[in-house]
Design a protein around this motif. Sequence first.
Motif, PDB file in Angstrom:
ATOM      1  N   VAL A 229       0.584  -1.263   0.036  1.00  0.00           N
ATOM      2  CA  VAL A 229      -0.215  -0.133  -0.140  1.00  0.00           C
ATOM      3  C   VAL A 229       0.961   1.602  -0.047  1.00  0.00           C
ATOM      4  N   SER A 230       2.507   1.009   0.204  1.00  0.00           N
ATOM      5  CA  SER A 230       3.351   2.035   0.246  1.00  0.00           C
ATOM      6  C   SER A 230       3.644   3.061  -0.875  1.00  0.00           C
ATOM      7  N   SER A 231       2.992   4.077  -0.994  1.00  0.00           N
ATOM      8  CA  SER A 231       3.883   4.750  -2.789  1.00  0.00           C
ATOM      9  C   SER A 231       4.985   4.905  -2.432  1.00  0.00           C
ATOM     10  N   ASP A 232       6.157   4.758  -1.033  1.00  0.00           N
ATOM     11  CA  ASP A 232       6.991   5.400  -1.167  1.00  0.00           C
ATOM     12  C   ASP A 232       7.991   4.009  -1.767  1.00  0.00           C
ATOM     13  N   ASN A 233       7.261   2.653  -1.178  1.00  0.00           N
ATOM     14  CA  ASN A 233       8.758   1.131  -1.584  1.00  0.00           C
ATOM     15  C   ASN A 233       8.199   1.266  -2.845  1.00  0.00           C
ATOM     16  N   ALA A 234       6.582   1.635  -3.813  1.00  0.00           N
ATOM     17  CA  ALA A 234       6.719   1.466  -5.078  1.00  0.00           C
ATOM     18  C   ALA A 234       7.834   2.067  -5.738  1.00  0.00           C
ATOM     19  N   GLN A 235       7.473   3.423  -5.369  1.00  0.00           N
ATOM     20  CA  GLN A 235       8.742   4.553  -5.819  1.00  0.00           C
ATOM     21  C   GLN A 235      10.374   4.553  -5.789  1.00  0.00           C
ATOM     22  N   ALA A 236      10.599   3.372  -4.205  1.00  0.00           N
ATOM     23  CA  ALA A 236      11.931   2.797  -3.692  1.00  0.00           C
ATOM     24  C   ALA A 236      12.583   2.005  -4.622  1.00  0.00           C
ATOM     25  N   LEU A 237      11.737   1.146  -4.792  1.00  0.00           N
ATOM     26  CA  LEU A 237      11.741  -0.628  -4.812  1.00  0.00           C
ATOM     27  C   LEU A 237      13.275  -0.687  -5.702  1.00  0.00           C
ATOM     28  N   GLY A 238      13.022   0.032  -7.568  1.00  0.00           N
ATOM     29  CA  GLY A 238      13.864  -0.235  -8.402  1.00  0.00           C
ATOM     30  C   GLY A 238      15.596   0.378  -8.337  1.00  0.00           C
ATOM     31  N   THR A 239      15.166   1.023  -7.044  1.00  0.00           N
ATOM     32  CA  THR A 239      16.407   1.665  -6.787  1.00  0.00           C
ATOM     33  C   THR A 239      17.171   0.395  -5.994  1.00  0.00           C
ATOM     34  N   ILE A 240      16.795   0.727  -5.102  1.00  0.00           N
ATOM     35  CA  ILE A 240      16.519  -0.837  -3.894  1.00  0.00           C
ATOM     36  C   ILE A 240      16.601  -1.333  -4.240  1.00  0.00           C
ATOM     37  N   ILE A 241      16.810  -2.575  -5.503  1.00  0.00           N
ATOM     38  CA  ILE A 241      16.591  -3.722  -5.710  1.00  0.00           C
ATOM     39  C   ILE A 241      18.905  -3.544  -6.737  1.00  0.00           C
TER      40      ILE A 241
END
Length: 263
Positions: A229-241
């Motif tokens: 449900v987190s917009s932050d996660n959706a935005q950051a996930l690619g860079t985290i990976i």
Amino acid sequence: MTQHRKILIFSLALICCLIWTTPASAADPGKPYHFGFKKSRDGKLPSIAQEGFMGVLQKNEAVFLGNTNRKELYLTFDNGYENGYTAKILDVLRDHKVPAVFFVTGHFVKDQPDLLKRMAKEGHLIGNHSWSHPDLSQVNETRIKEELEKVRLEVTPLTGQQQMKFLRPPRGIFSDRMLRVSHQLGYTSVFWSIAYKDWDIKHQKGAAFAYQNVMNQLHPGAVILLHSVSSDNAQALGTIIEDARKKGYVFKRLDQLQSKTYR
């Protein structure tokens, strides 16, 4: 002192001894625990040693940490309801060829069958998060079984996933009894060793906040908890990976976790 009184005193002493020496999980299998852990910082491994429930997790073969000798990461998402970001998360996972497990509730299953089908089609695992998201430590064995079975029966025809292997107890609340009953049903209860307060949709703080919270806790064998449900996660996930891979980490599916480490 009469013989009768001696026997009475001895009996009371024995009872007190048993009370003090019997493990809490054995004395009260319904005692609730709220999962918590000492976060990883500066490369130090996380720990549940001070939380008082290590023995309960070990006894019931629950998971919170993988092999800490290998730079492996396990992505897990809780999907209680849909907030418009799961498709984006799936896009990122597909583009980066990263597997994950999605723990779903009955609400999500009924509301988002197409997303469930996509998860399975793209190689992700579907985990059980219970039908109505109750505190499973406070319900009887019959209710525990009903909560888990409802999800499985609805998910199977949508995904073809015949056996759900993994369970995440709602809100991270559990008991010895709850873990035992679910384990007897074939589930491994999955907790986490990386997490942050990402579930509050009214207090999202941006991709950089999500990125720093995950990357600052990164460690070998990590089971990462994120909420879809987190917009932050959706935005950051690619860079985290991408940046985790630059550090030498490999992302694996939860069913590839070979060892359970308790610290």
